[in-house]
Write an enzyme that holds these catalytic residues in place. Structure first.
Site, mmCIF file in Angstrom:
data_model
loop_
_atom_site.group_PDB
_atom_site.id
_atom_site.type_symbol
_atom_site.label_atom_id
_atom_site.label_comp_id
_atom_site.label_asym_id
_atom_site.label_seq_id
_atom_site.Cartn_x
_atom_site.Cartn_y
_atom_site.Cartn_z
ATOM 1 N N TYR A 212 0.913 -1.146 0.000
ATOM 2 C CA TYR A 212 0.000 0.000 0.000
ATOM 3 C C TYR A 212 0.942 1.181 0.000
ATOM 4 O O TYR A 212 1.655 1.410 0.965
ATOM 5 C CB TYR A 212 -0.867 0.016 1.258
ATOM 6 C CG TYR A 212 -2.000 -0.969 1.232
ATOM 7 C CD1 TYR A 212 -2.896 -1.002 0.160
ATOM 8 C CD2 TYR A 212 -2.208 -1.850 2.282
ATOM 9 C CE1 TYR A 212 -3.947 -1.887 0.138
ATOM 10 C CE2 TYR A 212 -3.267 -2.736 2.276
ATOM 11 C CZ TYR A 212 -4.132 -2.749 1.207
ATOM 12 O OH TYR A 212 -5.174 -3.633 1.183
ATOM 13 N N ARG B 39 -11.870 -22.376 -3.428
ATOM 14 C CA ARG B 39 -11.997 -23.274 -2.279
ATOM 15 C C ARG B 39 -11.833 -24.740 -2.650
ATOM 16 O O ARG B 39 -11.915 -25.614 -1.791
ATOM 17 C CB ARG B 39 -13.382 -23.094 -1.614
ATOM 18 C CG ARG B 39 -13.677 -21.658 -1.151
ATOM 19 C CD ARG B 39 -12.779 -21.244 0.019
ATOM 20 N NE ARG B 39 -13.083 -19.892 0.481
ATOM 21 C CZ ARG B 39 -12.427 -18.792 0.085
ATOM 22 N NH1 ARG B 39 -11.433 -18.881 -0.802
ATOM 23 N NH2 ARG B 39 -12.749 -17.598 0.559
ATOM 24 N N HIS C 14 -10.614 -8.131 -4.131
ATOM 25 C CA HIS C 14 -10.210 -8.034 -2.722
ATOM 26 C C HIS C 14 -11.088 -8.953 -1.849
ATOM 27 O O HIS C 14 -11.388 -8.630 -0.697
ATOM 28 C CB HIS C 14 -10.344 -6.576 -2.259
ATOM 29 C CG HIS C 14 -9.270 -6.117 -1.320
ATOM 30 N ND1 HIS C 14 -8.277 -5.246 -1.665
ATOM 31 C CD2 HIS C 14 -9.049 -6.396 -0.013
ATOM 32 C CE1 HIS C 14 -7.496 -5.001 -0.620
ATOM 33 N NE2 HIS C 14 -7.941 -5.695 0.394
ATOM 34 N N SER D 140 -8.783 -9.466 -9.221
ATOM 35 C CA SER D 140 -9.199 -9.542 -7.819
ATOM 36 C C SER D 140 -10.216 -8.465 -7.509
ATOM 37 O O SER D 140 -10.145 -7.354 -8.034
ATOM 38 C CB SER D 140 -7.957 -9.317 -6.931
ATOM 39 O OG SER D 140 -8.319 -9.194 -5.564
ATOM 40 N N GLY E 220 -10.063 -14.929 -5.109
ATOM 41 C CA GLY E 220 -11.462 -14.674 -4.759
ATOM 42 C C GLY E 220 -12.293 -15.931 -4.842
ATOM 43 O O GLY E 220 -12.625 -16.398 -5.927
ATOM 44 N N GLY E 221 -12.591 -16.517 -3.673
ATOM 45 C CA GLY E 221 -13.538 -17.629 -3.621
ATOM 46 C C GLY E 221 -12.995 -18.969 -4.061
ATOM 47 O O GLY E 221 -13.768 -19.895 -4.313
ATOM 48 N N LYS F 98 -2.700 -5.386 -8.446
ATOM 49 C CA LYS F 98 -3.714 -6.254 -7.818
ATOM 50 C C LYS F 98 -5.026 -5.488 -7.677
ATOM 51 O O LYS F 98 -5.060 -4.422 -7.052
ATOM 52 C CB LYS F 98 -3.242 -6.712 -6.443
ATOM 53 C CG LYS F 98 -4.262 -7.541 -5.674
ATOM 54 C CD LYS F 98 -3.657 -8.115 -4.408
ATOM 55 C CE LYS F 98 -4.626 -9.005 -3.655
ATOM 56 N NZ LYS F 98 -5.652 -8.263 -2.921
HETATM 57 C C1 LIG Z 1 -8.066 -10.571 6.578
HETATM 58 C C2 LIG Z 1 -7.740 -10.119 5.193
HETATM 59 C C3 LIG Z 1 -6.809 -9.120 5.006
HETATM 60 C C4 LIG Z 1 -6.461 -8.717 3.721
HETATM 61 N N1 LIG Z 1 -5.497 -7.756 3.567
HETATM 62 C C5 LIG Z 1 -5.088 -7.420 2.318
HETATM 63 C C6 LIG Z 1 -4.006 -6.515 2.151
HETATM 64 O O1 LIG Z 1 -3.424 -6.022 3.116
HETATM 65 N N2 LIG Z 1 -3.648 -6.209 0.873
HETATM 66 C C7 LIG Z 1 -4.267 -6.750 -0.213
HETATM 67 O O2 LIG Z 1 -3.901 -6.458 -1.347
HETATM 68 N N3 LIG Z 1 -5.300 -7.621 -0.079
HETATM 69 C C8 LIG Z 1 -5.711 -7.964 1.157
HETATM 70 N N4 LIG Z 1 -6.723 -8.882 1.309
HETATM 71 C C9 LIG Z 1 -7.366 -9.459 0.105
HETATM 72 C C10 LIG Z 1 -6.705 -10.789 -0.328
HETATM 73 O O3 LIG Z 1 -5.413 -10.578 -0.845
HETATM 74 C C11 LIG Z 1 -7.514 -11.495 -1.421
HETATM 75 O O4 LIG Z 1 -7.736 -10.572 -2.477
HETATM 76 C C12 LIG Z 1 -8.830 -12.076 -0.960
HETATM 77 O O5 LIG Z 1 -8.810 -12.460 0.390
HETATM 78 C C13 LIG Z 1 -9.120 -13.305 -1.824
HETATM 79 O O6 LIG Z 1 -10.346 -13.823 -1.542
HETATM 80 P P1 LIG Z 1 -10.591 -15.141 -0.646
HETATM 81 O O7 LIG Z 1 -10.431 -14.683 0.766
HETATM 82 O O8 LIG Z 1 -12.006 -15.473 -1.009
HETATM 83 O O9 LIG Z 1 -9.620 -16.229 -1.038
HETATM 84 C C14 LIG Z 1 -7.090 -9.305 2.594
HETATM 85 C C15 LIG Z 1 -8.028 -10.315 2.790
HETATM 86 C C16 LIG Z 1 -8.351 -10.730 4.058
HETATM 87 C C17 LIG Z 1 -9.343 -11.841 4.232
#
Ligand SMILES: Cc1cc2nc3c(=O)[nH]c(=O)nc-3n(C[C@H](O)[C@H](O)[C@H](O)COP(=O)(O)O)c2cc1C
Length: 400
Positions: A179, A325, A290, A288, A322-323, A266
């Site tokens: 970031y 599983r 997020h 993504s 993303g998703g 990203k």
């Molecule tokens: C607890 C948590 C913290 C996250 N923090 C960041 C982060 O600091 N930077 C970032 O680019 N994405 C962050 N993400 C997003 C993840 O990189 C990712 O895009 C997302 O979790 C993927 O989806 P999934 O949880 O369904 O596998 C975060 C996700 C979670 C669950």
């Protein structure tokens, strides 16, 4: 106070003014501003042990029993109505697998190369803030687990351990997610530290220029008490406004010039933007949303992947998250044009349940399902997985 820290504090103070437009909204890391270095009073799980996984979806309720409620809410929840979060998983079921039989194959090799790094599976750990929410070993545990599994690890800039400690803990390939701090001096210092620590690519997260409406965190009045490892003594200020709020292409150029490392963006969700990234010299993109944690009601990442892959035409490495599983989800993502998938929440649930051993188990479980899928679909190598092996789920005909 040294110059860098003084500048950093003044920049973040200024940026806080910008972020006040959304007082209840939070970005990664903003949800949990650090209150004090220690003691934290946050009772994260501590056990390190092997875990048995039958179905990856089942580790979420198991982890919920161990992670403090506020921390679990922060990890598991998403923005708004959480439609995008649900859709990320649901959309995978609208893609079917078309197997090929009588191939004569008797094994399936999942190894691949990502931006020059050889890895044993096309499954990577996605960048996530504050792994200390899930386990006391924090990123040291998740990085070790990924290394033990032979998977690539993405260290988030809002980690509880320092990027140097994390690099030491991971025996495998690693990338660093940033970031971008608004101040160029601070940003350059962080980027140079990442390069010196051995991270081989920089991921710039582009979808978090303001916080989002994560209603679970708001209801829980959630504030993490954990300090951020990369910003000792300024975690609170950084957490109040971690990112440059007006990111543009000059920031991408800045990262490329400062580090000389491959840069991935990203948060890409459209073919037009993916092409712009390629034209700006990005080595990769991470498709993504997020995990549905930022802008709700954007499309599931798997839904936009095929058109993005068509537009990129092999000119950049494509990661999708993303998703995901199931091993079948990994297979479908590769068939639709991704070079690898990134996993978010299940990594933190594995960490909560078994420390580094839990993270290793999550990655090995997905890899095992991918191996099974490749064997049953009649594919021997990652390179062989193509669109030939997938089709849209068909509506049942009324005439049947
Ligand atoms: C607890 C948590 C913290 C996250 N923090 C960041 C982060 O600091 N930077 C970032 O680019 N994405 C962050 N993400 C997003 C993840 O990189 C990712 O895009 C997302 O979790 C993927 O989806 P999934 O949880 O369904 O596998 C975060 C996700 C979670 C669950």
């Amino acid at each position: 106070m040294d110059r860098t820290r003084r500048e950093f504090l003044s920049v973040t103070a200024a940026a806080m003014t910008l972020s006040s437009a959304l007082p209840a909204a939070r970005a990664e890391g903003e949800a949990p501003p650090a209150q004090a270095a220690a003691p934290t009073g946050y009772a994260a799980p501590t056990e390190i042990k092997p875990i048995d996984i039958i179905n990856l979806r089942e580790i979420e309720p198991a982890a919920q029993k161990l992670i403090p409620a506020g921390g679990f809410g922060y990890i598991s929840s998403a923005a708004g109505d959480e439609w995008t979060k649900r859709e990320n998983e649901a959309a995978f079921k609208r893609v079917t697998i078309v197997p090929r039989y009588l191939t004569g194959y008797k094994d399936a090799d999942r190894s691949t190369t990502l931006l020059g790094s050889k890895v044993s599976m096309p499954i990577i750990v996605s960048a996530m803030a504050q792994h200390g929410m899930a386990h006391v070993s924090a990123e040291l545990g998740s990085a070790k687990g990924a290394g033990e599994a032979g998977a690539l690890y993405t260290a988030g800039s809002l980690s509880n351990n320092t990027m140097e400690e994390i690099a030491q803990a991971s025996g495998g390939a690693k990338w660093f997610q940033i970031y971008l701090p608004a101040d160029r001096g601070v940003a350059a210092e962080i980027l140079n530290r990442a390069k010196a620590a051995g991270y081989r690519a920089i991921i710039l997260t582009i979808d978090t220029v303001v916080g989002s409406n994560r209603e679970t965190d708001i209801r829980n009045h959630f504030r993490s008490p954990l300090p951020l490892g990369n910003f000792p003594g300024v975690s609170s200020a950084y957490a109040a406004s971690p990112v440059k709020r007006d990111l543009d292409w000059k920031d991408v150029d800045f990262i490329q010039k400062t580090t000389g490392l491959p840069v991935l963006l990203k948060g890409v969700l459209s073919p037009e933007f993916a092409v712009a990234a390629v034209e700006h010299g990005c080595a990769g993109i991470q498709v993504s949303n997020h995990g549905g944690r930022q802008l709700d009601d954007v499309a599931a990442s798997i839904a936009v992947l095929p058109r993005i892959a068509d537009a990129v035409r092999g000119r950049a490495t494509i990661i999708i998250d993303g998703g995901i599983r199931r091993g079948q989800d990994v297979f479908k993502a590769l068939a639709l044009g991704a070079n690898a998938v990134a996993i978010g929440r299940p990594i933190l649930y594995g960490l909560a349940l078994g420390g580094w051993m839990g993270v290793k188990a999550v990655l090995q479980h997905l890899d095992g399902e991918l191996e099974m899928t490749m064997r049953l679909a009649g594919v021997r190598t990652i390179a062989e997985i193509s669109r030939r092996f997938v089709a849209p789920a068909v509506e049942t005909s009324a005439a049947v």
